[in-house]
Design a protein around this motif. Structure first.
Motif, PDB file in Angstrom:
ATOM      1  N   ALA A   1       0.806  -1.222   0.000  1.00  0.00           N
ATOM      2  CA  ALA A   1       0.000   0.000   0.000  1.00  0.00           C
ATOM      3  C   ALA A   1       0.837   1.269   0.000  1.00  0.00           C
ATOM      4  CB  ALA A   1      -0.931   0.002   1.210  1.00  0.00           C
ATOM      5  N   GLY A   2       2.158   1.138   0.035  1.00  0.00           N
ATOM      6  CA  GLY A   2       3.019   2.313   0.062  1.00  0.00           C
ATOM      7  C   GLY A   2       3.107   2.964   1.417  1.00  0.00           C
ATOM      8  N   GLN A   3       2.716   2.242   2.465  1.00  0.00           N
ATOM      9  CA  GLN A   3       2.785   2.781   3.820  1.00  0.00           C
ATOM     10  C   GLN A   3       4.056   2.356   4.554  1.00  0.00           C
ATOM     11  OE1 GLN A   3      -0.932   1.260   5.360  1.00  0.00           O
ATOM     12  NE2 GLN A   3      -2.065   3.090   4.708  1.00  0.00           N
ATOM     13  N   ALA A   4       4.837   1.496   3.930  1.00  0.00           N
ATOM     14  CA  ALA A   4       6.121   1.067   4.487  1.00  0.00           C
ATOM     15  C   ALA A   4       7.093   0.869   3.331  1.00  0.00           C
ATOM     16  CB  ALA A   4       5.974  -0.221   5.286  1.00  0.00           C
ATOM     17  N   ALA A   5       8.365   1.092   3.619  1.00  0.00           N
ATOM     18  CA  ALA A   5       9.386   1.022   2.576  1.00  0.00           C
ATOM     19  C   ALA A   5       9.860  -0.394   2.319  1.00  0.00           C
ATOM     20  CB  ALA A   5      10.584   1.884   2.982  1.00  0.00           C
ATOM     21  N   ALA A   6       9.785  -1.241   3.345  1.00  0.00           N
ATOM     22  CA  ALA A   6      10.314  -2.596   3.241  1.00  0.00           C
ATOM     23  C   ALA A   6       9.703  -3.469   4.310  1.00  0.00           C
ATOM     24  CB  ALA A   6      11.839  -2.592   3.376  1.00  0.00           C
ATOM     25  N   LEU A   7       9.801  -4.768   4.084  1.00  0.00           N
ATOM     26  CA  LEU A   7       9.351  -5.765   5.034  1.00  0.00           C
ATOM     27  C   LEU A   7      10.568  -6.486   5.596  1.00  0.00           C
ATOM     28  CD1 LEU A   7       7.448  -7.982   6.284  1.00  0.00           C
ATOM     29  CD2 LEU A   7       7.446  -9.049   4.023  1.00  0.00           C
ATOM     30  N   VAL A   8      10.614  -6.626   6.915  1.00  0.00           N
ATOM     31  CA  VAL A   8      11.676  -7.382   7.581  1.00  0.00           C
ATOM     32  C   VAL A   8      11.027  -8.389   8.517  1.00  0.00           C
ATOM     33  CG1 VAL A   8      13.581  -7.297   9.237  1.00  0.00           C
ATOM     34  CG2 VAL A   8      13.396  -5.541   7.461  1.00  0.00           C
ATOM     35  N   SER A   9      11.455  -9.644   8.415  1.00  0.00           N
ATOM     36  CA  SER A   9      10.911 -10.678   9.302  1.00  0.00           C
ATOM     37  C   SER A   9      11.987 -11.659   9.722  1.00  0.00           C
ATOM     38  CB  SER A   9       9.782 -11.445   8.616  1.00  0.00           C
ATOM     39  OG  SER A   9       9.301 -12.489   9.445  1.00  0.00           O
ATOM     40  N   MET A  10      12.025 -11.959  11.015  1.00  0.00           N
ATOM     41  CA  MET A  10      12.873 -13.012  11.547  1.00  0.00           C
ATOM     42  C   MET A  10      12.034 -14.260  11.827  1.00  0.00           C
ATOM     43  SD  MET A  10      15.737 -11.470  11.553  1.00  0.00           S
ATOM     44  CE  MET A  10      16.227  -9.759  11.308  1.00  0.00           C
ATOM     45  N   GLY A  11      10.820 -14.262  11.311  1.00  0.00           N
ATOM     46  CA  GLY A  11       9.905 -15.365  11.530  1.00  0.00           C
ATOM     47  C   GLY A  11      10.033 -16.447  10.473  1.00  0.00           C
ATOM     48  N   HIS A  12       8.951 -17.133  10.219  1.00  0.00           N
ATOM     49  CA  HIS A  12       8.884 -18.261   9.294  1.00  0.00           C
ATOM     50  C   HIS A  12       9.348 -17.817   7.906  1.00  0.00           C
ATOM     51  CE1 HIS A  12       7.338 -21.671   7.114  1.00  0.00           C
ATOM     52  NE2 HIS A  12       6.723 -22.171   8.162  1.00  0.00           N
ATOM     53  N   SER A  13      10.493 -18.353   7.443  1.00  0.00           N
ATOM     54  CA  SER A  13      11.047 -17.898   6.160  1.00  0.00           C
ATOM     55  C   SER A  13      10.138 -18.268   4.996  1.00  0.00           C
ATOM     56  CB  SER A  13      12.448 -18.482   5.954  1.00  0.00           C
ATOM     57  OG  SER A  13      12.415 -19.898   5.996  1.00  0.00           O
ATOM     58  N   GLY A  14       9.538 -19.459   5.043  1.00  0.00           N
ATOM     59  CA  GLY A  14       8.630 -19.859   3.972  1.00  0.00           C
ATOM     60  C   GLY A  14       7.399 -18.976   3.924  1.00  0.00           C
ATOM     61  N   ALA A  15       6.877 -18.617   5.090  1.00  0.00           N
ATOM     62  CA  ALA A  15       5.713 -17.737   5.138  1.00  0.00           C
ATOM     63  C   ALA A  15       6.062 -16.338   4.649  1.00  0.00           C
ATOM     64  CB  ALA A  15       5.164 -17.682   6.565  1.00  0.00           C
ATOM     65  N   THR A  16       7.256 -15.871   4.981  1.00  0.00           N
ATOM     66  CA  THR A  16       7.695 -14.552   4.509  1.00  0.00           C
ATOM     67  C   THR A  16       7.806 -14.535   2.995  1.00  0.00           C
ATOM     68  OG1 THR A  16       8.953 -14.236   6.550  1.00  0.00           O
ATOM     69  CG2 THR A  16       9.479 -12.779   4.705  1.00  0.00           C
ATOM     70  N   MET A  17       8.374 -15.591   2.429  1.00  0.00           N
ATOM     71  CA  MET A  17       8.478 -15.673   0.977  1.00  0.00           C
ATOM     72  C   MET A  17       7.092 -15.765   0.342  1.00  0.00           C
ATOM     73  SD  MET A  17      10.465 -18.412  -1.420  1.00  0.00           S
ATOM     74  CE  MET A  17      10.135 -18.437  -3.198  1.00  0.00           C
ATOM     75  N   ALA A  18       6.218 -16.590   0.926  1.00  0.00           N
ATOM     76  CA  ALA A  18       4.880 -16.750   0.369  1.00  0.00           C
ATOM     77  C   ALA A  18       4.099 -15.437   0.407  1.00  0.00           C
ATOM     78  CB  ALA A  18       4.133 -17.841   1.131  1.00  0.00           C
ATOM     79  N   ALA A  19       4.167 -14.744   1.532  1.00  0.00           N
ATOM     80  CA  ALA A  19       3.458 -13.463   1.651  1.00  0.00           C
ATOM     81  C   ALA A  19       4.022 -12.441   0.674  1.00  0.00           C
ATOM     82  CB  ALA A  19       3.566 -12.942   3.086  1.00  0.00           C
ATOM     83  N   SER A  20       5.332 -12.423   0.516  1.00  0.00           N
ATOM     84  CA  SER A  20       5.961 -11.484  -0.420  1.00  0.00           C
ATOM     85  C   SER A  20       5.514 -11.764  -1.851  1.00  0.00           C
ATOM     86  CB  SER A  20       7.488 -11.582  -0.317  1.00  0.00           C
ATOM     87  OG  SER A  20       7.922 -11.245   0.977  1.00  0.00           O
ATOM     88  N   LEU A  21       5.450 -13.039  -2.206  1.00  0.00           N
ATOM     89  CA  LEU A  21       5.025 -13.409  -3.561  1.00  0.00           C
ATOM     90  C   LEU A  21       3.555 -13.101  -3.794  1.00  0.00           C
ATOM     91  CD1 LEU A  21       6.767 -16.809  -4.384  1.00  0.00           C
ATOM     92  CD2 LEU A  21       6.750 -14.762  -5.806  1.00  0.00           C
ATOM     93  N   LEU A  22       2.703 -13.512  -2.847  1.00  0.00           N
ATOM     94  CA  LEU A  22       1.266 -13.349  -3.026  1.00  0.00           C
ATOM     95  C   LEU A  22       0.835 -11.889  -2.985  1.00  0.00           C
ATOM     96  CD1 LEU A  22       0.034 -16.313  -0.801  1.00  0.00           C
ATOM     97  CD2 LEU A  22      -0.146 -16.148  -3.288  1.00  0.00           C
ATOM     98  N   ILE A  23       1.451 -11.110  -2.114  1.00  0.00           N
ATOM     99  CA  ILE A  23       0.998  -9.728  -1.898  1.00  0.00           C
ATOM    100  C   ILE A  23       1.782  -8.728  -2.743  1.00  0.00           C
ATOM    101  CG2 ILE A  23       0.752  -7.910  -0.148  1.00  0.00           C
ATOM    102  CD1 ILE A  23       0.312 -10.236   1.901  1.00  0.00           C
ATOM    103  N   LEU A  24       3.093  -8.873  -2.797  1.00  0.00           N
ATOM    104  CA  LEU A  24       3.909  -7.930  -3.566  1.00  0.00           C
ATOM    105  C   LEU A  24       4.005  -8.322  -5.032  1.00  0.00           C
ATOM    106  CD1 LEU A  24       6.859  -7.384  -1.039  1.00  0.00           C
ATOM    107  CD2 LEU A  24       4.756  -6.046  -1.287  1.00  0.00           C
TER     108      LEU A  24
END
Length: 350
Positions: free
Chosen positions: A106-129
């Motif tokens: 939405a342009g409300q943040a410059a970047a996403l940083v996560s130390m959590g579930h790497s697969g979930a981070t990749m999936a969310a990045s692919l699906l949403i971004l």
């Protein structure tokens, strides 16, 4: 800037967008995430902490002077645990990783940083971004400490099974990344194989080698072997995510073992302890170079936005450095320049 140098906040961060931090992800939950966010905020980086707001405010209250820091909280009552499935991101809209990714979208943040579930981070990045044009699969770029300085390795675990065309795309992405972020004008690219000769390797490496030889815009060195990674023979090392993840964890595990051996040797006798005092500063510098926290997190290259994936066991220093790294990439207009570079390279292809 190089990966092993001290990571500093980019200039003029007060006017920039905040970095969205999945502040409840990882093995240790909110504690190291909040502490790392506070450290980054003191260095001038705006941070939006995403997660259960009650827990995050309670953790923030343990730190003094936070009211004067550029920190905000966005509520996300759900979190995808480290033992859950990456596919869970599809049905859990209120999960912290999804909320953080939507802030970037939405342009409300410059970047996403996560130390959590790497697969979930990749999936969310692919699906949403979504993916950048011309990129079939994103890859995780990480750093391996080498004799000549840090070497960029990809893929470090995003794609276990790959095609040769993916490796060619990653060579392009990594080359542009090192040019923009580290100001390396003509980084060399090596293809990890079982021998330097072009005719050696699996069917995948043979096909990838042929593609890379023909690819414009990259400085392809040729095949390299495992030992070449630590020699720093090339600036970039290409391999599939299965092999790359093994290389990364082997390097980290061996570093811990070696440092343990050195510590044992230097505490084995009174004379050894005296010698240890004399070399303490040098050993501390070596330990810092080999510490994953120094590098913060690894960028997921190939998605339409800045996405960083860290270790689940990350400490506050790793969180801080990941946030500072993401801030510098945003200030460098990396995604815009990457898109421009990909468009130029693709138009130049025959």
């Amino acid at each position: 800037m190089t990966a092993e140098s001290e990571i500093k906040a980019a200039p003029d961060t007060a006017a920039s967008l905040p970095i969205a931090l999945d502040a409840v992800g990882g093995d240790h939950g909110a504690v190291p995430n909040v502490e790392g966010a506070v450290m980054a905020a003191k260095a001038g980086v705006r941070v939006t902490l995403v997660g259960d707001q009650v827990k995050l405010h309670a953790e923030l209250s343990k730190h003094s002077g936070i009211s004067a820091l550029p920190l905000t909280v966005v509520d996300a009552p759900d979190v995808i645990g480290m033992d859950e499935h990456a596919s869970d991101v599809r049905g859990r809209k209120e999960a912290s990783i999804n909320v953080a990714a939507h802030l970037v979208k939405a342009g409300q943040a410059a970047a996403l940083v996560s130390m959590g579930h790497s697969g979930a981070t990749m999936a969310a990045s692919l699906l949403i971004l979504g993916r950048l044009p011309g990129i079939d699969r994103p890859a995780i770029l990480t750093y391996i400490p080498a004799r000549t300085g840090p070497v960029a390795l990809l893929d470090a675990g995003a794609n276990a099974d790959v095609k040769a065309s993916y490796l060619a795309q990653w060579a392009q992405l990594a080359s542009l990344y090192l040019r923009v972020i580290e100001e390396r004008e003509n980084p060399t690219v090596g293809l990890l194989s079982i021998g330097e000769e072009a005719h050696k390797g699996s069917a995948l490496t043979l096909e990838a080698h042929a593609l890379l030889r023909q690819q414009a815009g990259i400085n392809f060195y040729g095949n390299i072997e495992g030992s070449d990674i630590f020699k720093g023979t090339t600036d970039i090392v290409l391999t599939d995510g299965f092999t790359g993840n093994i290389v990364l964890k082997l390097a980290e595990g061996e570093a811990r073992v070696l440092l343990g051996w050195v510590k044992d040797a230097l505490t084995s006798s009174p004379r050894a302890k005296l010698g240890g005092l004399l070399v303490r500063d040098g050993l501390r510098a070596i330990s810092e170079r080999m510490n994953p926290s120094t590098y913060g997190a690894s960028i997921l290259l190939g998605v339409r936005g800045l996405s960083y994936i860290g270790h689940g066991s990350a400490d506050a220093v790793a969180v801080k450095n990941a946030l500072l790294r993401a801030s510098r990439a945003h200030q460098s207009r990396f995604i815009e320049r990457l898109s421009e570079g990909l468009a130029g390279s693709n138009s130049a292809q025959p």
